[in-house]
Scaffold this motif. Structure first.
Motif, mmCIF file in Angstrom:
data_model
loop_
_atom_site.group_PDB
_atom_site.id
_atom_site.type_symbol
_atom_site.label_atom_id
_atom_site.label_comp_id
_atom_site.label_asym_id
_atom_site.label_seq_id
_atom_site.Cartn_x
_atom_site.Cartn_y
_atom_site.Cartn_z
ATOM 1 N N LEU A 215 -39.384 -3.644 -5.074
ATOM 2 C CA LEU A 215 -40.283 -3.079 -4.068
ATOM 3 C C LEU A 215 -40.395 -1.556 -4.134
ATOM 4 O O LEU A 215 -41.368 -0.996 -3.646
ATOM 5 C CB LEU A 215 -39.822 -3.491 -2.663
ATOM 6 C CG LEU A 215 -39.928 -4.978 -2.333
ATOM 7 C CD1 LEU A 215 -39.381 -5.252 -0.936
ATOM 8 C CD2 LEU A 215 -41.369 -5.467 -2.447
ATOM 9 N N VAL A 216 -39.407 -0.893 -4.723
ATOM 10 C CA VAL A 216 -39.426 0.568 -4.788
ATOM 11 C C VAL A 216 -39.599 1.068 -6.225
ATOM 12 O O VAL A 216 -40.457 1.908 -6.505
ATOM 13 C CB VAL A 216 -38.132 1.149 -4.177
ATOM 14 C CG1 VAL A 216 -38.128 2.678 -4.283
ATOM 15 C CG2 VAL A 216 -37.998 0.734 -2.717
ATOM 16 N N VAL A 217 -38.798 0.540 -7.139
ATOM 17 C CA VAL A 217 -38.853 1.011 -8.530
ATOM 18 C C VAL A 217 -40.075 0.458 -9.261
ATOM 19 O O VAL A 217 -40.782 1.189 -9.960
ATOM 20 C CB VAL A 217 -37.551 0.629 -9.274
ATOM 21 C CG1 VAL A 217 -37.629 1.070 -10.733
ATOM 22 C CG2 VAL A 217 -36.342 1.251 -8.588
ATOM 23 N N ALA A 218 -40.331 -0.845 -9.115
ATOM 24 C CA ALA A 218 -41.408 -1.503 -9.865
ATOM 25 C C ALA A 218 -42.777 -0.847 -9.672
ATOM 26 O O ALA A 218 -43.481 -0.582 -10.655
ATOM 27 C CB ALA A 218 -41.465 -2.983 -9.526
ATOM 28 N N PRO A 219 -43.235 -0.581 -8.432
ATOM 29 C CA PRO A 219 -44.569 0.019 -8.293
ATOM 30 C C PRO A 219 -44.685 1.391 -8.939
ATOM 31 O O PRO A 219 -45.765 1.771 -9.395
ATOM 32 C CB PRO A 219 -44.762 0.098 -6.772
ATOM 33 C CG PRO A 219 -43.411 -0.045 -6.176
ATOM 34 C CD PRO A 219 -42.640 -0.891 -7.128
ATOM 35 N N GLU B 222 -47.771 -8.515 -9.377
ATOM 36 C CA GLU B 222 -47.545 -9.729 -10.175
ATOM 37 C C GLU B 222 -46.321 -9.569 -11.079
ATOM 38 O O GLU B 222 -45.476 -10.470 -11.166
ATOM 39 C CB GLU B 222 -48.779 -10.058 -11.025
ATOM 40 C CG GLU B 222 -49.974 -10.551 -10.240
ATOM 41 C CD GLU B 222 -50.830 -9.408 -9.716
ATOM 42 O OE1 GLU B 222 -50.400 -8.232 -9.829
ATOM 43 O OE2 GLU B 222 -51.913 -9.693 -9.179
ATOM 44 N N LYS B 223 -46.220 -8.413 -11.744
ATOM 45 C CA LYS B 223 -45.071 -8.173 -12.614
ATOM 46 C C LYS B 223 -43.784 -8.069 -11.811
ATOM 47 O O LYS B 223 -42.720 -8.513 -12.257
ATOM 48 C CB LYS B 223 -45.295 -6.906 -13.437
ATOM 49 C CG LYS B 223 -46.417 -7.012 -14.455
ATOM 50 C CD LYS B 223 -46.612 -5.720 -15.217
ATOM 51 C CE LYS B 223 -47.753 -5.841 -16.222
ATOM 52 N NZ LYS B 223 -47.984 -4.574 -16.964
ATOM 53 N N ALA B 224 -43.882 -7.480 -10.622
ATOM 54 C CA ALA B 224 -42.695 -7.322 -9.787
ATOM 55 C C ALA B 224 -42.173 -8.677 -9.301
ATOM 56 O O ALA B 224 -40.965 -8.925 -9.301
ATOM 57 C CB ALA B 224 -43.004 -6.415 -8.604
ATOM 58 N N VAL B 225 -43.082 -9.544 -8.878
ATOM 59 C CA VAL B 225 -42.671 -10.864 -8.406
ATOM 60 C C VAL B 225 -42.057 -11.678 -9.535
ATOM 61 O O VAL B 225 -41.031 -12.354 -9.361
ATOM 62 C CB VAL B 225 -43.869 -11.611 -7.779
ATOM 63 C CG1 VAL B 225 -43.557 -13.092 -7.597
ATOM 64 C CG2 VAL B 225 -44.229 -10.987 -6.443
ATOM 65 N N PHE B 226 -42.683 -11.630 -10.705
ATOM 66 C CA PHE B 226 -42.103 -12.302 -11.866
ATOM 67 C C PHE B 226 -40.712 -11.747 -12.161
ATOM 68 O O PHE B 226 -39.767 -12.493 -12.440
ATOM 69 C CB PHE B 226 -43.019 -12.127 -13.068
ATOM 70 C CG PHE B 226 -42.410 -12.569 -14.374
ATOM 71 C CD1 PHE B 226 -42.258 -13.912 -14.665
ATOM 72 C CD2 PHE B 226 -41.976 -11.635 -15.301
ATOM 73 C CE1 PHE B 226 -41.694 -14.319 -15.862
ATOM 74 C CE2 PHE B 226 -41.409 -12.025 -16.496
ATOM 75 C CZ PHE B 226 -41.268 -13.381 -16.781
ATOM 76 N N SER B 227 -40.582 -10.419 -12.081
ATOM 77 C CA SER B 227 -39.297 -9.787 -12.355
ATOM 78 C C SER B 227 -38.245 -10.197 -11.340
ATOM 79 O O SER B 227 -37.073 -10.375 -11.691
ATOM 80 C CB SER B 227 -39.450 -8.262 -12.359
ATOM 81 O OG SER B 227 -40.334 -7.841 -13.376
ATOM 82 N N TRP B 228 -38.645 -10.368 -10.080
ATOM 83 C CA TRP B 228 -37.692 -10.847 -9.074
ATOM 84 C C TRP B 228 -37.109 -12.199 -9.488
ATOM 85 O O TRP B 228 -35.906 -12.432 -9.353
ATOM 86 C CB TRP B 228 -38.356 -10.977 -7.713
ATOM 87 C CG TRP B 228 -37.508 -11.735 -6.728
ATOM 88 C CD1 TRP B 228 -37.597 -13.061 -6.405
ATOM 89 C CD2 TRP B 228 -36.415 -11.220 -5.977
ATOM 90 N NE1 TRP B 228 -36.635 -13.404 -5.496
ATOM 91 C CE2 TRP B 228 -35.888 -12.290 -5.216
ATOM 92 C CE3 TRP B 228 -35.817 -9.963 -5.863
ATOM 93 C CZ2 TRP B 228 -34.807 -12.147 -4.353
ATOM 94 C CZ3 TRP B 228 -34.735 -9.816 -4.999
ATOM 95 C CH2 TRP B 228 -34.243 -10.892 -4.262
ATOM 96 N N GLY B 229 -37.956 -13.067 -10.018
ATOM 97 C CA GLY B 229 -37.489 -14.386 -10.422
ATOM 98 C C GLY B 229 -36.389 -14.330 -11.457
ATOM 99 O O GLY B 229 -35.351 -14.990 -11.319
#
Length: 448
Positions: free
Chosen positions: A340-344, A353-360
């Motif tokens: 939520l902070v680094v990814a954006p 989309e990339k952040a949610v995939f990365s969370w997984g």
């Protein structure tokens, strides 16, 4: 003494549990809503019905070691199906995703190592110095990495490590999907995504995971004539050969000095890459299908999860319950900070989309990341998986170095060297990202 049939009995039981898990996944709506893989359901059944539960399953005495064998097979097969991308392709297509993967992966290992060390020094002095690593091992790499790191820590004298790493891998899968769904709803409210496929809007195929006959695809191609050898036998023979040689190579390389412990998964992966390169050079790759190798990787993972969860010892968990809960909560918060902070800031526009995939994959497995991605991008228009496949291979080298060296350094009193080295690497990747992509993005924001 183990008989010739003990191994087949173990796999027969695991296969029966997988079939049961798949049937439950296809017919129980609650399990569908939770997006639980059949292997995870089967593993929980193995735990409930096995030695830590009601003890009804006739496992062999050494059934828990099957997970480590499958881990070597998994990485060997992964090497057989992996191509290194050129630097030009990596930088053009997936540079920012590679940078985030490296920063997120290594910082998670470094952060939880520091937290675990802090808990040992100030709260629970009986904890081993590498306590934090069981979280990153389970969260980042799933049950496969959990087995590798758990066994490495066992080799350094911490007998309980394997059970704890397998537990965090299991908890991580639940965290990845349950908190992942919360992230999707949060992103929808914030306007980061326009919508996603809720469970009620999903097709029966997506819900139940059963593909109708008219939409089924072939598993692979028949590359040789069955009059000489069966295609599956050909591919299976190569997988078995790479796995066995990888194991014996690791034992041999580890025999030179007591401080040298070469993991078998590393030698199997490197050997798989070498065999693939040799096949390409000789033209033999025409007779081997990557899809069959990839199915070999997936099948190894499914069985590994069953054996891994089934081998968890509940009594050990009770001894570590409170510090383990603290570590899991801290790990979840740190991963939320990453996505939520680094990814954006690294991905820029259309980052969610990339952040949610990365969370997984940061908390569970790549499969969990794909499951979340399909909910918000069912037609895969964002090409996240394509970019991840390109970024994964060079990034996997870093993973293997960390998994191989950090547990040993932490247990041998060299935690400062391990943690400091990881943070220096994170800083170096951050500087590379800024030089190649970040500076241009900041300039665009300033003058755009």
């Amino acid at each position: 003494m183990l008989s010739n049939w003990d191994l087949f009995t173990d796999f027969g039981i695991a296969g029966g549990l997988l079939l049961t898990g798949k049937w439950l996944r296809a017919n129980v709506v609650l399990l569908q809503r939770l997006y639980l893989p059949a292997a995870l359901i089967a593993g929980l059944l193995a735990l409930a019905l096995g030695p830590s539960g009601v003890d009804l399953l006739p496992w062999s005495a050494g059934f828990a070691s099957n997970a480590s064998v499958l881990t070597v097979a998994l990485f060997g097969t992964l090497g057989l199906s992996t191509d290194f991308p050129s630097m030009q392709v990596l930088m053009r297509r997936a540079g920012t995703l590679w940078a985030f993967n490296q920063i997120a992966t290594v910082s998670q290992w470094a952060f939880v190592a520091m937290v675990g060390l802090g808990l040992m020094m100030f709260v629970w002095p009986d904890l081993p110095p590498a306590f934090g690593l069981v979280l990153s091992a389970g969260f980042m790499g799933g049950h496969g990495t959990g087995v590798v790191v758990g066994e490495a820590l066992q080799g350094q004298g911490w007998a309980d490590a394997l059970t704890l790493a397998l537990t965090t891998a299991t908890v991580g899968i639940f965290a990845s999907i349950l908190i992942g769904m919360m992230l999707l709803h949060f992103g929808l409210k914030r306007g980061w995504i326009k919508g996603f496929s809720s469970f009620d809007k999903m097709s029966p195929i997506q819900r139940r995971g059963l593909v109708p006959l008219e939409e089924q695809d072939s598993v692979g191609r028949s590359s040789v004539s069955s009059i000489s050898v069966d295609t599956l036998a050909l591919h299976g023979s190569l997988i078995l050969l790479v796995t066995v040689i990888g194991q014996h190579s690791a034992v041999y390389l580890s025999s030179f000095h007591e401080m040298v412990q070469v993991p078998a998964f590393v030698t199997a992966f490197v050997l798989g890459l070498a065999v693939r390169a040799l096949l390409k050079r000789s033209g033999g790759n025409e007779y081997f299908d990557d899809r069959l190798f990839q199915h070999g990787t997936s099948a190894s993972t499914d069985f590994l999860i069953v054996f891994g969860i089934g081998a968890i010892q509940i009594t050990i968990l009770l001894n570590y319950a409170l510090p383990l809960i603290v570590m899991v909560l801290i790990g979840v918060l740190f991963n939320l900070f990453l996505v939520l902070v680094v990814a954006p800031r690294i991905f820029g526009d259309n980052w969610f989309e990339k952040a949610v995939f990365s969370w997984g994959w940061l908390t569970g497995t790549v499969g969990m990341g794909i499951a979340l991605l399909r909910i918000i991008d069912p037609k895969m228009r964002a090409k996240v998986l394509d970019d991840y496949a390109i970024a994964y291979v060079p990034g996997s080298i870093t993973d293997m170095v960390i998994i191989s060296l950090v547990p040993i350094l932490m247990m041998q009193g060299m935690a400062h060297l391990a943690i400091g080295g990881m943070w220096l690497y994170v800083l170096a990747v951050t500087l590379v990202w800024f030089a190649l992509w970040g500076r241009h993005r900041l300039a665009h924001r300033a003058f755009g």
